[in-house]
Every structure is written in C-alpha cells, then in structure tokens.
Design an enzyme around this catalytic site. Sequence first.
Site, PDB file in Angstrom:
ATOM      1  N   GLU A 266      20.209 -22.451  75.440  1.00 31.56           N
ATOM      2  CA  GLU A 266      19.967 -22.562  73.519  1.00 31.56           C
ATOM      3  C   GLU A 266      21.359 -23.566  73.085  1.00 31.56           C
ATOM      4  O   GLU A 266      22.235 -23.465  72.918  1.00 31.56           O
ATOM      5  CB  GLU A 266      19.889 -20.855  72.647  1.00 31.56           C
ATOM      6  CG  GLU A 266      20.179 -20.789  70.985  1.00 31.56           C
ATOM      7  CD  GLU A 266      20.591 -19.463  70.683  1.00 31.56           C
ATOM      8  OE1 GLU A 266      20.671 -19.579  68.879  1.00 31.56           O
ATOM      9  OE2 GLU A 266      20.044 -18.829  71.557  1.00 31.56           O
TER      10      GLU A 266
ATOM     11  N   ASP B 112      23.193 -24.019  68.795  1.00 32.28           N
ATOM     12  CA  ASP B 112      22.641 -23.966  67.702  1.00 32.28           C
ATOM     13  C   ASP B 112      23.155 -25.278  67.782  1.00 32.28           C
ATOM     14  O   ASP B 112      24.167 -25.604  66.763  1.00 32.28           O
ATOM     15  CB  ASP B 112      23.149 -23.053  67.802  1.00 32.28           C
ATOM     16  CG  ASP B 112      22.929 -20.852  68.203  1.00 32.28           C
ATOM     17  OD1 ASP B 112      21.595 -21.894  68.264  1.00 32.28           O
ATOM     18  OD2 ASP B 112      23.357 -20.851  68.459  1.00 32.28           O
TER      19      ASP B 112
END
Length: 446
Positions: free
Chosen positions: A221, A223
């Site tokens: 991930e 962000d």
Amino acid sequence: MLSLVSIFLVGLGFSLGVGTQQSESHPSLSWQNCSAKGSCQSVSGSIVLDSNWRWLHDSGTTNCYDGNEWSTDLCPDASTCDKNCYIEGADYSGTYGITSSGAQLKLGFVTKGSYSTNIGSRVYLLRDESHYQLFKLKNHEFTFTVDDSQLPCGLNGALYFVEMAEDGGAKPGAQYGMGYCDAQCPHDMKFITGEANVKDWKPQETDENAGNGHYGACCTEMDIWEANSQATAYTPHICSKTGIYRCEGTECGDNDANQRYNGVCDKDGCDFNSYRLGNKTFWGPGLTVDSNKAMIVVTQFTTSNNQDSGELSEIRRIYVQGGKTIQNSDTNVQGITTTNKITQAFCDETKVTFGDTNDFKAKGGFSGLSKSLESGAVLVLSLWDDHSVNMLWLDSTYPTDSAGKPGADRGPCAITSGDPKDVESQSPNASVTFSDIKFGPIDSTY
C-alpha cells in the site's frame, strides 16, 4: 442499513451472481495523462464502489449478510454462501453520498437514504467496465487537488494505491468493486480470494456493520494522502508477498494476538507527517499550507537513474496553493537528518529516533517497494472514521499516554476526539472533494 460485503475473487473458480434490484452505473471521473509539462491529454474514466458497501442477498431479497453477521442459513460455509448469494448495484448519490462531475469527485460522510443510513465510502478508478486503472509510479508523479476543509478530527479523506488485481478477480470483478486488500491485512473483508470469510466470524463490538473473519487480505500500500483539516501524512507500506495474499494466523500480524510485526506486511509504514516531524505550523487551518482552502498535492517517485527501470530512491511532496509552489516542510527533530522527502535513510533514522520497530525495512523497504510498484497499482479514494483507535494515530497524540515523547504528537486534536459515534452525530455533513487528477513524468503535472 443495507448489508455490507466486500469480495475478493482472484481466479479460484468462485463467482457471485449479480442481483437485479439496483442497476450498476459507474459515475464518470476524467483525469489527465501528461507526457511533458504543458502537454496533458484528458482520459475518460469512472469510479466504482467497493463491494464492501453493497447489498448481498439470496435469489429473493433475504440478506446473506445482515448488520454485522452472516446468515447461518444462507452462508453456513464459504462454498454454500457463494452459491446462494447475489451482489447488487449501487445508487451512488442517493444511498452513498457519492457525486462526480467532470474531473471532480465528492465523498459525503453520513448519507440518509430511503432504506438505510450509510457511513463513508471507498471507491476505485476504473479504466473500463471490467478493469481498474493501473498506475506505474516509478519515475513519475501523481497530482490531484483536494479540499479537506469539511473534515474534522477523527475523519480521514484518503487517496492511496494498493496492489490489487487489475480485473478485481473472478466475476463480477472490478465492475462491482471486488478485490480490495491493503497492508493492514483487514479481517473485515467478507470475501477473500473468492471465498466467503465466514470461518470464525465475530461481529465487532464497536461497529454495528462490521466483523472479523479468520482470514485477512494483505497487499502493498502506498498512502499518497491521509488527512483531515487538522493533520496529514503520506506513507509507504510494504508486504513481503506479491499482489493480494490471503493470510491466516501469525502471518496476518494481528494486534490482538500481539503479532503485529510477525506478519507479512509492514503495518506501521514509514510516514512523513509534518507535525510529527517537528513543524507544527506548516499544514492546517490558516497555516503555510492552509487546509481551509483547496490545494494541489504533488507526489514524486524518483529513481536512482531517473529512468522507469531504476530503483525507487525518493518519494517527494510538493504543494501548490494560491498560485504559489510550496516545497514540503523540513524535518526538525534531533536525531533525524534534515530532509523534506522519504528515503530509506529517513525511514531508518525516524524508526530509531521514535523508538519504533523498523518493520518497513524488515519487509523489504525501498527495494521491495520499488519491485511492487513495477506491476502497477490501483487508485483508491475513501472517506472513513476509525472504530479501532479514533484516528488518533493521524491527528492527535498516540499512544495517548506518551505526550511529548519523540514521534508521539502527530496532530493538534484532543486525545478524546474522533470517537465514531461522536463524529457521526456531530459532523454528518462532513465531506472530502478530490479533483483534477494528473499523472506523468517528474515535473510534468503542475
């Protein structure tokens, strides 16, 4: 509320039926693909609601998942659930408070529909009806405009990338928002890798619409943006597994089992939060970057040789507001070399200085992240409140008993703020607006 379900189908032969109670029509959202500064082409795209928010029912209208529990009749086990259940289309504006116009997307917080009250949402950018748009970030920059002025403490208007499958997995796939995963290895996903996550399912005590199953859904991930009007951070997280991975047991890194750093993903990440890093006057209402107003956010992924083939070396942040280009704030913490970008050295120093476990490095660090980004990632846009720790990790002091310790003060919000029941009752009209998404080579999009 409507029953909630999220489904991960990645080629294991499972396939949910599609219901006929509500047609699925994806709201349009255009963006720009740039080849050089001043040379950008508009791309017609659309967004799709995550299957986690959708109604799941049998061949009639009986819920397969109701409140925060599975139907023991329709879903006694994974294979039976798959055969019995149908997923529905979405009324984006009426039920979920999601509206789009041209290059702008607005996500509402609390939406009172005809049959339900919806809280927050998560959507993905589509390339076409059957595929998510993939972005290969290395040696490129990603730019968007955001308005966080209507987000109080405890909320998170997030824009980020995850290593989801381009087609969302088995049918109905991306068309119905299938296939979510992230570095927290969430257990609240109702379907993972094509199977209903009914085993050991337990309703969450703090969320009447969510529960946790035996398995988690893990993937790398990035962000780009997690923020409300009071605080913001951008954070890479790396997993040791490629693509979506269904975890169980220790490999999920579950907090309640005291195994956070034993799993396959780096849950802490390596965050750059200006407030946490010693500059408390840089980002917020009326500050250098004024969160009372919309701003352009530029994130650059530079490589060692300035080529797409090079290894990721830096993640840089630039803001543009009121016609002025504003470089990211410098760190101002003893023990951390002054910098305004994320590098492996920055990550190593912050972990030592803040007394944090360097799980980012242990799971692969910049080298692992570089390899992950080569395959392309799916763009996620969401608005959510936090039923675990009230978003204090973003905008307040966390842990709450560590005020004044290096790295503990992350934002100006009170440690008593962010309780979902308070945020939902006091700020139902909160919203975040994203617009003018651009993607291209370094220094081409702003």
